[in-house]
Design a protein around this motif. Sequence first.
Motif, mmCIF file in Angstrom:
data_model
loop_
_atom_site.group_PDB
_atom_site.id
_atom_site.type_symbol
_atom_site.label_atom_id
_atom_site.label_comp_id
_atom_site.label_asym_id
_atom_site.label_seq_id
_atom_site.Cartn_x
_atom_site.Cartn_y
_atom_site.Cartn_z
ATOM 1 N N LYS A 24 0.829 -1.222 0.000
ATOM 2 C CA LYS A 24 0.000 0.000 0.000
ATOM 3 C C LYS A 24 0.857 1.263 0.000
ATOM 4 C CE LYS A 24 -1.076 -0.050 5.016
ATOM 5 N NZ LYS A 24 0.207 -0.115 5.551
ATOM 6 N N LYS A 61 5.421 -3.561 -8.470
ATOM 7 C CA LYS A 61 5.717 -2.173 -8.841
ATOM 8 C C LYS A 61 6.988 -1.603 -8.219
ATOM 9 C CE LYS A 61 3.169 2.161 -9.163
ATOM 10 N NZ LYS A 61 1.907 2.832 -8.923
ATOM 11 N N ALA A 65 10.124 2.272 -2.333
ATOM 12 C CA ALA A 65 9.962 3.643 -2.860
ATOM 13 C C ALA A 65 10.490 4.700 -1.900
ATOM 14 C CB ALA A 65 8.501 3.902 -3.210
ATOM 15 N N ALA A 67 12.050 6.057 2.148
ATOM 16 C CA ALA A 67 11.555 6.101 3.516
ATOM 17 C C ALA A 67 10.101 6.552 3.474
ATOM 18 C CB ALA A 67 12.408 7.069 4.333
ATOM 19 N N ASP A 68 9.357 6.210 4.531
ATOM 20 C CA ASP A 68 7.922 6.486 4.540
ATOM 21 C C ASP A 68 7.674 7.980 4.763
ATOM 22 O OD1 ASP A 68 5.193 6.841 5.422
ATOM 23 O OD2 ASP A 68 5.093 4.656 5.530
ATOM 24 N N ILE A 69 7.184 8.635 3.717
ATOM 25 C CA ILE A 69 7.023 10.096 3.774
ATOM 26 C C ILE A 69 5.927 10.495 4.767
ATOM 27 C CG2 ILE A 69 6.553 12.178 2.413
ATOM 28 C CD1 ILE A 69 7.667 10.594 -0.050
ATOM 29 N N GLY A 112 15.530 5.892 0.255
ATOM 30 C CA GLY A 112 15.985 4.798 1.122
ATOM 31 C C GLY A 112 15.999 3.445 0.416
ATOM 32 N N GLU A 115 19.194 3.369 -1.396
ATOM 33 C CA GLU A 115 20.241 3.214 -0.363
ATOM 34 C C GLU A 115 20.321 1.760 0.118
ATOM 35 O OE1 GLU A 115 18.371 6.703 1.553
ATOM 36 O OE2 GLU A 115 20.422 7.294 2.031
ATOM 37 N N GLU A 135 15.162 12.911 -2.570
ATOM 38 C CA GLU A 135 14.910 13.575 -1.287
ATOM 39 C C GLU A 135 14.863 15.091 -1.418
ATOM 40 O OE1 GLU A 135 17.109 11.126 -1.769
ATOM 41 O OE2 GLU A 135 16.855 9.612 -0.211
ATOM 42 N N GLY A 143 19.167 9.873 3.913
ATOM 43 C CA GLY A 143 19.452 9.712 5.343
ATOM 44 C C GLY A 143 19.868 8.311 5.759
HETATM 45 N N1 CAA Z 1 6.330 6.932 1.529
HETATM 46 C C1 CAA Z 1 5.058 6.740 1.840
HETATM 47 N N2 CAA Z 1 4.123 6.362 0.941
HETATM 48 C C2 CAA Z 1 4.524 6.229 -0.326
HETATM 49 C C3 CAA Z 1 5.862 6.413 -0.721
HETATM 50 C C4 CAA Z 1 6.803 6.773 0.278
HETATM 51 N N3 CAA Z 1 8.092 6.947 0.010
HETATM 52 N N4 CAA Z 1 5.952 6.202 -2.053
HETATM 53 C C5 CAA Z 1 4.717 5.881 -2.468
HETATM 54 N N5 CAA Z 1 3.846 5.892 -1.444
HETATM 55 C C6 CAA Z 1 2.424 5.622 -1.457
HETATM 56 C C7 CAA Z 1 1.639 6.774 -2.089
HETATM 57 O O1 CAA Z 1 1.415 7.785 -1.125
HETATM 58 C C8 CAA Z 1 0.402 6.059 -2.537
HETATM 59 O O2 CAA Z 1 -0.450 5.882 -1.428
HETATM 60 P P1 CAA Z 1 -2.066 6.126 -1.583
HETATM 61 O O3 CAA Z 1 -2.486 5.093 -2.586
HETATM 62 O O4 CAA Z 1 -2.558 5.858 -0.202
HETATM 63 O O5 CAA Z 1 -2.210 7.519 -2.071
HETATM 64 C C9 CAA Z 1 0.894 4.682 -2.949
HETATM 65 O O6 CAA Z 1 2.157 4.514 -2.310
HETATM 66 C C10 CAA Z 1 1.107 4.547 -4.457
HETATM 67 O O7 CAA Z 1 1.951 5.617 -4.869
HETATM 68 P P2 CAA Z 1 1.565 6.619 -6.067
HETATM 69 O O8 CAA Z 1 0.092 6.750 -6.191
HETATM 70 O O9 CAA Z 1 2.345 7.874 -5.853
HETATM 71 O O10 CAA Z 1 2.119 5.793 -7.293
HETATM 72 P P3 CAA Z 1 2.657 6.385 -8.686
HETATM 73 O O11 CAA Z 1 2.832 5.214 -9.587
HETATM 74 O O12 CAA Z 1 1.823 7.510 -9.147
HETATM 75 O O13 CAA Z 1 4.120 6.985 -8.334
HETATM 76 C C11 CAA Z 1 6.289 6.966 -7.320
HETATM 77 C C12 CAA Z 1 5.132 6.130 -7.901
HETATM 78 C C13 CAA Z 1 6.963 7.769 -8.435
HETATM 79 C C14 CAA Z 1 7.292 5.997 -6.703
HETATM 80 C C15 CAA Z 1 5.720 7.945 -6.254
HETATM 81 O O14 CAA Z 1 4.925 7.180 -5.334
HETATM 82 C C16 CAA Z 1 6.763 8.675 -5.479
HETATM 83 O O15 CAA Z 1 7.328 9.619 -5.964
HETATM 84 N N6 CAA Z 1 7.018 8.226 -4.227
HETATM 85 C C17 CAA Z 1 7.932 8.899 -3.343
HETATM 86 C C18 CAA Z 1 9.385 8.610 -3.706
HETATM 87 C C19 CAA Z 1 10.323 9.374 -2.817
HETATM 88 O O16 CAA Z 1 10.308 10.575 -2.745
HETATM 89 N N7 CAA Z 1 11.187 8.621 -2.104
HETATM 90 C C20 CAA Z 1 12.165 9.199 -1.200
HETATM 91 C C21 CAA Z 1 11.603 9.293 0.182
HETATM 92 S S1 CAA Z 1 12.644 10.211 1.277
HETATM 93 C C22 CAA Z 1 13.843 9.127 1.764
HETATM 94 O O17 CAA Z 1 13.905 7.997 1.322
HETATM 95 C C23 CAA Z 1 14.791 9.677 2.770
HETATM 96 C C24 CAA Z 1 15.922 8.767 3.106
HETATM 97 O O18 CAA Z 1 16.882 8.639 2.373
HETATM 98 C C25 CAA Z 1 15.929 8.081 4.364
#
Ligand code: CAA
Length: 261
Positions: A24, A61, A65, A67-69, A112, A115, A135, A143
Amino acid sequence: MAYANLTVDARPDGITWVAIDRPKALNAFNAATLLELEQVIEEASRDPNLRVLVLTGGGEKAFVAGADIAEMSTMGPTKARVFSSIGHRVFDKLERLSVPTIAMVNGFALGGGMELALACDLVYASDRAKFGQPEVNLGVIPGFGGTQRLPRKIGPQRALELCFTGDIIGAEKAREIGIVLEVFPAAELREKVEAIAAKICSKGPLAVAALKRVIIEASACDPRTANALEQETFGVLFGSEDQKEGMNAFLEKRPAKFGGH
Ligand code: CAA
């Protein structure tokens, strides 16, 4: 052992498959998932049967994707620092696991998730995989070790470009710049990774573990210490039954049967 966010299959052939499995949220790492992964790695480090650990993403898929935003969105500086330190701790344990680790990247490996792949010894991807450190789009930086492992793997300029732009790149580009070893058609990815893992399992486990220790640990040493570590380890292996078996098998023109002793 059952996990809420992981699927673990520790097989009798010595290959353990771990899928990050939170479809999810596209398998995003919340703290609970990181702690479960830490538990799996600790159990793996105590498993005498383990030869290779493969990490992948549940579903079609995503690998992971990021860390949990949603979880991060409410964190202040102290909680965020602790969250980052958990990611570092878990990925360091993964990197230092004595057996080879393989990232089988089957979809999005972002933030993440990329990473996590960088902390594995070998990275193979499907032609549908996508990589990136986005990020910067969220106003933060990697991170879980990305600022250190990525430039070591692909050079600082490429790492800076990926992190500055937040660009998401395809598997072929990731292979070209050295993040990924090989790209396979999605339908063949699992069988290709199975074959590579099985080949590693057929080698002497002591030699495989020694290779990992020397190559990974020595990268943190000065060249003189690193060379001494290689010589020491080379010598130690000559006290093993595997060395006797490997060399006798060659001389007797038969396949070696390694017992890991
Ligand atoms: N955290 C939490 N939820 C996430 C997520 C994440 N990183 N990536 C995706 N999801 C969730 C979405 O919120 C969505 O939830 P809902 O159905 O409840 O709305 C579900 O997964 C499906 O995602 P999308 O509808 O966005 O799917 P898409 O095919 O349109 O896009 C994607 C896919 C391009 C991967 C897009 O989801 C996206 O950009 N995700 C975030 C990626 C990101 O920014 N990752 C870095 C996080 S920061 C980090 O990781 C810091 C660190 O180094 C520790």
